[in-house]
Design an enzyme around this catalytic site. Structure first.
Site, PDB file in Angstrom:
ATOM      1  N   HIS A 128      60.541  18.507 -37.352  1.00 31.46           N
ATOM      2  CA  HIS A 128      60.885  17.157 -36.904  1.00 31.46           C
ATOM      3  C   HIS A 128      59.908  16.159 -37.477  1.00 31.46           C
ATOM      4  O   HIS A 128      58.707  16.432 -37.577  1.00 31.46           O
ATOM      5  CB  HIS A 128      60.928  17.075 -35.375  1.00 31.46           C
ATOM      6  CG  HIS A 128      59.697  17.594 -34.705  1.00 31.46           C
ATOM      7  ND1 HIS A 128      59.452  18.940 -34.535  1.00 31.46           N
ATOM      8  CD2 HIS A 128      58.619  16.942 -34.188  1.00 31.46           C
ATOM      9  CE1 HIS A 128      58.295  19.096 -33.918  1.00 31.46           C
ATOM     10  NE2 HIS A 128      57.756  17.910 -33.708  1.00 31.46           N
ATOM     11  N   LEU A 129      60.448  15.021 -37.823  1.00 32.02           N
ATOM     12  CA  LEU A 129      59.666  13.924 -38.388  1.00 32.02           C
ATOM     13  C   LEU A 129      59.581  12.833 -37.323  1.00 32.02           C
ATOM     14  O   LEU A 129      60.613  12.298 -36.889  1.00 32.02           O
ATOM     15  CB  LEU A 129      60.375  13.418 -39.649  1.00 32.02           C
ATOM     16  CG  LEU A 129      59.807  12.200 -40.364  1.00 32.02           C
ATOM     17  CD1 LEU A 129      58.347  12.427 -40.777  1.00 32.02           C
ATOM     18  CD2 LEU A 129      60.656  11.881 -41.597  1.00 32.02           C
ATOM     19  N   HIS A 130      58.369  12.539 -36.882  1.00 31.88           N
ATOM     20  CA  HIS A 130      58.177  11.464 -35.907  1.00 31.88           C
ATOM     21  C   HIS A 130      58.271  10.119 -36.629  1.00 31.88           C
ATOM     22  O   HIS A 130      57.598   9.919 -37.648  1.00 31.88           O
ATOM     23  CB  HIS A 130      56.794  11.536 -35.260  1.00 31.88           C
ATOM     24  CG  HIS A 130      56.543  12.750 -34.414  1.00 31.88           C
ATOM     25  ND1 HIS A 130      56.632  12.733 -33.040  1.00 31.88           N
ATOM     26  CD2 HIS A 130      56.198  14.014 -34.746  1.00 31.88           C
ATOM     27  CE1 HIS A 130      56.324  13.942 -32.558  1.00 31.88           C
ATOM     28  NE2 HIS A 130      56.063  14.735 -33.574  1.00 31.88           N
TER      29      HIS A 130
ATOM     30  N   GLY B  31      48.921  20.041 -33.933  1.00 33.39           N
ATOM     31  CA  GLY B  31      49.558  19.473 -32.746  1.00 33.39           C
ATOM     32  C   GLY B  31      51.040  19.742 -32.628  1.00 33.39           C
ATOM     33  O   GLY B  31      51.697  19.193 -31.743  1.00 33.39           O
ATOM     34  N   GLN B  32      51.591  20.589 -33.519  1.00 35.57           N
ATOM     35  CA  GLN B  32      53.024  20.887 -33.408  1.00 35.57           C
ATOM     36  C   GLN B  32      53.272  21.723 -32.161  1.00 35.57           C
ATOM     37  O   GLN B  32      52.596  22.739 -31.932  1.00 35.57           O
ATOM     38  CB  GLN B  32      53.528  21.642 -34.647  1.00 35.57           C
ATOM     39  CG  GLN B  32      55.040  21.839 -34.635  1.00 35.57           C
ATOM     40  CD  GLN B  32      55.583  22.462 -35.927  1.00 35.57           C
ATOM     41  OE1 GLN B  32      54.814  22.814 -36.826  1.00 35.57           O
ATOM     42  NE2 GLN B  32      56.891  22.592 -35.996  1.00 35.57           N
TER      43      GLN B  32
ATOM     44  N   ASP C  56      62.281  10.283 -28.667  1.00 36.38           N
ATOM     45  CA  ASP C  56      61.356  11.254 -28.080  1.00 36.38           C
ATOM     46  C   ASP C  56      61.351  11.065 -26.563  1.00 36.38           C
ATOM     47  O   ASP C  56      61.354   9.954 -26.053  1.00 36.38           O
ATOM     48  CB  ASP C  56      59.948  11.042 -28.657  1.00 36.38           C
ATOM     49  CG  ASP C  56      59.032  12.217 -28.389  1.00 36.38           C
ATOM     50  OD1 ASP C  56      58.651  12.895 -29.354  1.00 36.38           O
ATOM     51  OD2 ASP C  56      58.689  12.471 -27.203  1.00 36.38           O
ATOM     52  N   ILE C  57      61.323  12.190 -25.851  1.00 38.08           N
ATOM     53  CA  ILE C  57      61.370  12.148 -24.382  1.00 38.08           C
ATOM     54  C   ILE C  57      60.066  11.585 -23.801  1.00 38.08           C
ATOM     55  O   ILE C  57      60.050  11.100 -22.665  1.00 38.08           O
ATOM     56  CB  ILE C  57      61.652  13.579 -23.833  1.00 38.08           C
ATOM     57  CG1 ILE C  57      62.259  13.517 -22.450  1.00 38.08           C
ATOM     58  CG2 ILE C  57      60.398  14.444 -23.855  1.00 38.08           C
ATOM     59  CD1 ILE C  57      62.855  14.842 -21.992  1.00 38.08           C
TER      60      ILE C  57
ATOM     61  N   ASN D 154      53.847  16.847 -37.698  1.00 39.26           N
ATOM     62  CA  ASN D 154      52.826  17.778 -37.236  1.00 39.26           C
ATOM     63  C   ASN D 154      53.263  19.160 -37.707  1.00 39.26           C
ATOM     64  O   ASN D 154      54.371  19.605 -37.380  1.00 39.26           O
ATOM     65  CB  ASN D 154      52.712  17.737 -35.706  1.00 39.26           C
ATOM     66  CG  ASN D 154      52.118  16.427 -35.216  1.00 39.26           C
ATOM     67  OD1 ASN D 154      51.258  15.853 -35.871  1.00 39.26           O
ATOM     68  ND2 ASN D 154      52.582  15.949 -34.081  1.00 39.26           N
TER      69      ASN D 154
HETATM   70  P1  5GP Z   1      55.302  17.944 -31.871  1.00 38.42           P
HETATM   71  O1  5GP Z   1      54.195  17.926 -30.856  1.00 38.42           O
HETATM   72  O2  5GP Z   1      55.876  19.326 -32.048  1.00 38.42           O
HETATM   73  O3  5GP Z   1      54.955  17.287 -33.167  1.00 38.42           O
HETATM   74  O4  5GP Z   1      56.448  17.032 -31.258  1.00 38.42           O
HETATM   75  C1  5GP Z   1      57.383  17.477 -30.352  1.00 38.42           C
HETATM   76  C2  5GP Z   1      57.938  16.253 -29.713  1.00 38.42           C
HETATM   77  O5  5GP Z   1      59.121  16.633 -29.021  1.00 38.42           O
HETATM   78  C3  5GP Z   1      56.997  15.637 -28.649  1.00 38.42           C
HETATM   79  O6  5GP Z   1      56.699  14.302 -29.037  1.00 38.42           O
HETATM   80  C4  5GP Z   1      57.784  15.724 -27.369  1.00 38.42           C
HETATM   81  O7  5GP Z   1      57.611  14.608 -26.543  1.00 38.42           O
HETATM   82  C5  5GP Z   1      59.212  15.857 -27.861  1.00 38.42           C
HETATM   83  N1  5GP Z   1      60.081  16.571 -26.950  1.00 38.42           N
HETATM   84  C6  5GP Z   1      59.793  17.737 -26.298  1.00 38.42           C
HETATM   85  N2  5GP Z   1      60.844  18.136 -25.557  1.00 38.42           N
HETATM   86  C7  5GP Z   1      61.813  17.191 -25.745  1.00 38.42           C
HETATM   87  C8  5GP Z   1      63.141  17.051 -25.231  1.00 38.42           C
HETATM   88  O8  5GP Z   1      63.649  17.862 -24.468  1.00 38.42           O
HETATM   89  N3  5GP Z   1      63.842  15.953 -25.639  1.00 38.42           N
HETATM   90  C9  5GP Z   1      63.319  15.030 -26.497  1.00 38.42           C
HETATM   91  N4  5GP Z   1      64.094  13.979 -26.816  1.00 38.42           N
HETATM   92  N5  5GP Z   1      62.079  15.144 -27.000  1.00 38.42           N
HETATM   93  C10 5GP Z   1      61.329  16.209 -26.629  1.00 38.42           C
END
Ligand code: 5GP
Ligand code: ZN
Length: 164
Positions: free
Chosen positions: A150-152, A143-144, A80-81, A137
Protein backbone atom coordinates in the site's frame (compact mmCIF):
# COMPACT_ATOMS: atom_id res chain seq x y z
CA UNK A 1 -10.59 -6.72 20.57
CA UNK A 2 -14.15 -5.48 20.58
CA UNK A 3 -16.85 -6.84 18.38
CA UNK A 4 -16.76 -3.73 16.19
CA UNK A 5 -13.06 -4.19 15.34
CA UNK A 6 -12.81 -4.46 11.52
CA UNK A 7 -10.15 -7.14 11.82
CA UNK A 8 -12.71 -9.47 13.38
CA UNK A 9 -15.21 -9.23 10.54
CA UNK A 10 -16.38 -11.03 8.47
CA UNK A 11 -16.00 -14.58 9.68
CA UNK A 12 -13.13 -16.50 8.04
CA UNK A 13 -13.78 -18.56 4.94
CA UNK A 14 -13.80 -22.16 6.06
CA UNK A 15 -14.15 -24.35 3.00
CA UNK A 16 -13.03 -24.62 -0.60
CA UNK A 17 -16.68 -24.95 -1.53
CA UNK A 18 -17.43 -21.53 -0.11
CA UNK A 19 -14.43 -19.97 -1.85
CA UNK A 20 -15.46 -21.59 -5.13
CA UNK A 21 -18.96 -20.21 -4.70
CA UNK A 22 -17.90 -16.68 -3.70
CA UNK A 23 -15.51 -16.33 -6.61
CA UNK A 24 -17.67 -18.06 -9.13
CA UNK A 25 -15.03 -20.73 -9.74
CA UNK A 26 -16.68 -23.77 -11.25
CA UNK A 27 -15.02 -27.10 -11.93
CA UNK A 28 -15.34 -28.09 -15.56
CA UNK A 29 -16.88 -31.42 -14.71
CA UNK A 30 -18.38 -32.06 -18.16
CA UNK A 31 -15.13 -31.94 -20.14
CA UNK A 32 -12.36 -33.13 -17.85
CA UNK A 33 -13.66 -34.08 -14.44
CA UNK A 34 -10.36 -34.71 -12.66
CA UNK A 35 -8.31 -31.92 -14.24
CA UNK A 36 -11.16 -29.46 -14.04
CA UNK A 37 -11.65 -30.14 -10.37
CA UNK A 38 -7.93 -29.93 -9.63
CA UNK A 39 -7.67 -26.60 -11.45
CA UNK A 40 -10.66 -25.19 -9.62
CA UNK A 41 -9.30 -26.40 -6.30
CA UNK A 42 -5.93 -24.78 -7.01
CA UNK A 43 -7.67 -21.52 -7.87
CA UNK A 44 -9.68 -21.73 -4.65
CA UNK A 45 -6.53 -22.44 -2.68
CA UNK A 46 -4.87 -19.31 -4.03
CA UNK A 47 -7.90 -17.21 -3.12
CA UNK A 48 -8.19 -18.93 0.25
CA UNK A 49 -4.53 -18.29 1.07
CA UNK A 50 -5.09 -14.62 0.43
CA UNK A 51 -8.48 -14.08 1.95
CA UNK A 52 -8.14 -15.90 5.23
CA UNK A 53 -5.32 -13.73 6.51
CA UNK A 54 -5.11 -10.48 4.57
CA UNK A 55 -7.10 -7.46 5.65
CA UNK A 56 -6.60 -5.54 2.41
CA UNK A 57 -7.57 -8.53 0.24
CA UNK A 58 -10.82 -8.52 2.19
CA UNK A 59 -11.30 -4.82 1.39
CA UNK A 60 -10.70 -5.58 -2.31
CA UNK A 61 -13.28 -8.38 -2.06
CA UNK A 62 -15.69 -5.88 -0.41
CA UNK A 63 -15.89 -8.15 2.61
CA UNK A 64 -14.65 -5.36 4.87
CA UNK A 65 -16.03 -1.88 4.23
CA UNK A 66 -13.79 1.03 3.31
CA UNK A 67 -14.35 4.53 2.00
CA UNK A 68 -13.16 4.07 -1.55
CA UNK A 69 -11.95 7.21 -3.29
CA UNK A 70 -10.42 5.87 -6.51
CA UNK A 71 -10.23 2.63 -8.48
CA UNK A 72 -8.40 1.39 -11.56
CA UNK A 73 -8.17 -2.05 -13.15
CA UNK A 74 -5.38 -3.11 -10.81
CA UNK A 75 -5.51 -0.64 -7.93
CA UNK A 76 -7.94 0.45 -5.25
CA UNK A 77 -7.65 3.52 -3.02
CA UNK A 78 -9.51 4.14 0.23
CA UNK A 79 -9.21 6.38 3.29
CA UNK A 80 -6.98 5.19 6.11
CA UNK A 81 -8.99 4.16 9.16
CA UNK A 82 -6.56 6.05 11.42
CA UNK A 83 -5.65 9.16 9.40
CA UNK A 84 -2.36 10.90 10.15
CA UNK A 85 -3.23 13.97 8.07
CA UNK A 86 -6.39 15.62 6.70
CA UNK A 87 -5.80 13.60 3.51
CA UNK A 88 -4.62 10.07 4.24
CA UNK A 89 -5.48 7.62 1.49
CA UNK A 90 -4.03 4.16 0.88
CA UNK A 91 -3.47 3.02 -2.69
CA UNK A 92 -3.28 -0.76 -2.83
CA UNK A 93 -2.89 -3.34 -5.53
CA UNK A 94 -5.99 -5.45 -6.10
CA UNK A 95 -3.83 -8.55 -6.30
CA UNK A 96 -1.93 -9.61 -3.22
CA UNK A 97 1.70 -8.44 -3.10
CA UNK A 98 3.36 -8.31 0.30
CA UNK A 99 5.15 -5.00 -0.11
CA UNK A 100 6.52 -2.41 -2.53
CA UNK A 101 9.44 -4.66 -3.49
CA UNK A 102 7.05 -7.42 -4.48
CA UNK A 103 5.07 -4.94 -6.57
CA UNK A 104 8.25 -3.89 -8.34
CA UNK A 105 8.99 -7.55 -9.09
CA UNK A 106 5.45 -8.23 -10.24
CA UNK A 107 3.39 -7.22 -13.23
CA UNK A 108 4.83 -4.74 -15.65
CA UNK A 109 3.59 -1.23 -14.96
CA UNK A 110 1.84 -2.02 -11.67
CA UNK A 111 4.01 0.30 -9.56
CA UNK A 112 3.49 2.98 -12.19
CA UNK A 113 -0.27 2.50 -11.94
CA UNK A 114 -0.11 2.98 -8.15
CA UNK A 115 1.90 6.17 -8.58
CA UNK A 116 -0.52 7.53 -11.17
CA UNK A 117 -3.45 6.69 -8.87
CA UNK A 118 -1.73 8.62 -6.05
CA UNK A 119 -1.26 11.63 -8.31
CA UNK A 120 -4.93 11.55 -9.33
CA UNK A 121 -6.00 11.30 -5.66
CA UNK A 122 -3.75 14.22 -4.66
CA UNK A 123 -5.41 16.33 -7.35
CA UNK A 124 -8.91 15.22 -6.37
CA UNK A 125 -8.19 15.94 -2.70
CA UNK A 126 -6.84 19.39 -3.56
CA UNK A 127 -3.35 18.81 -2.12
CA UNK A 128 -1.38 18.47 -5.34
CA UNK A 129 -0.44 22.14 -5.50
CA UNK A 130 0.62 22.68 -1.90
CA UNK A 131 2.44 19.37 -1.65
CA UNK A 132 1.82 15.88 -0.37
CA UNK A 133 3.83 12.86 0.70
CA UNK A 134 3.89 9.34 -0.72
CA UNK A 135 5.11 6.60 1.62
CA UNK A 136 5.68 2.88 1.15
CA UNK A 137 6.54 1.44 4.54
CA UNK A 138 8.41 -1.66 3.43
CA UNK A 139 9.13 -4.27 6.08
CA UNK A 140 8.47 -4.35 9.80
CA UNK A 141 11.50 -2.22 10.71
CA UNK A 142 10.12 0.53 8.49
CA UNK A 143 6.75 0.42 10.26
CA UNK A 144 4.81 -1.79 7.85
CA UNK A 145 1.93 -3.39 9.74
CA UNK A 146 -0.27 -4.65 6.90
CA UNK A 147 1.63 -6.94 4.56
CA UNK A 148 -0.34 -6.18 1.44
CA UNK A 149 1.41 -3.47 -0.56
CA UNK A 150 0.00 0.00 0.00
CA UNK A 151 1.09 3.50 -0.84
CA UNK A 152 0.19 6.14 1.73
CA UNK A 153 -0.93 9.46 0.23
CA UNK A 154 -0.64 12.12 2.95
CA UNK A 155 -1.46 15.79 2.67
CA UNK A 156 -3.45 18.74 3.93
CA UNK A 157 -0.98 19.76 6.64
CA UNK A 158 2.70 20.64 6.96
CA UNK A 159 4.67 17.39 7.08
CA UNK A 160 7.93 17.33 8.99
CA UNK A 161 11.20 15.70 7.94
CA UNK A 162 12.78 13.35 8.92
CA UNK A 163 9.62 11.28 9.44
CA UNK A 164 10.92 9.42 12.54
P1 5GP B 1 1.47 0.42 7.40
O1 5GP B 1 1.71 0.67 8.86
O2 5GP B 1 1.45 -1.05 7.08
O3 5GP B 1 2.36 1.20 6.49
O4 5GP B 1 0.01 0.98 7.11
C1 5GP B 1 -1.15 0.28 7.34
C2 5GP B 1 -2.23 1.29 7.39
O5 5GP B 1 -3.47 0.60 7.29
C3 5GP B 1 -2.29 2.08 8.72
O6 5GP B 1 -2.13 3.46 8.43
C4 5GP B 1 -3.64 1.74 9.29
O7 5GP B 1 -4.25 2.82 9.93
C5 5GP B 1 -4.41 1.27 8.07
N1 5GP B 1 -5.46 0.32 8.38
C6 5GP B 1 -5.36 -0.76 9.20
N2 5GP B 1 -6.52 -1.44 9.22
C7 5GP B 1 -7.37 -0.76 8.39
C8 5GP B 1 -8.73 -0.99 8.01
O8 5GP B 1 -9.39 -1.93 8.42
N3 5GP B 1 -9.28 -0.08 7.14
C9 5GP B 1 -8.57 0.98 6.66
N4 5GP B 1 -9.22 1.81 5.83
N5 5GP B 1 -7.29 1.20 7.00
C10 5GP B 1 -6.69 0.35 7.86
ZN1 ZN C 1 -3.70 -9.17 0.47
Amino acid sequence: MTQSCPRRWPRPIVSYAEVLHRHNIRPNLCLQPATGYRLATAAAARVLAVETDCLFCKIVAKEIPAEIVHETDRTLAFRDINPQAPTHVLVITKGHHADAGAVADADEGLADEMLKAARTIARKEGVAEEGYRLVFNTGAAAGQTVFHAHLHVLGGRDLRWPPG
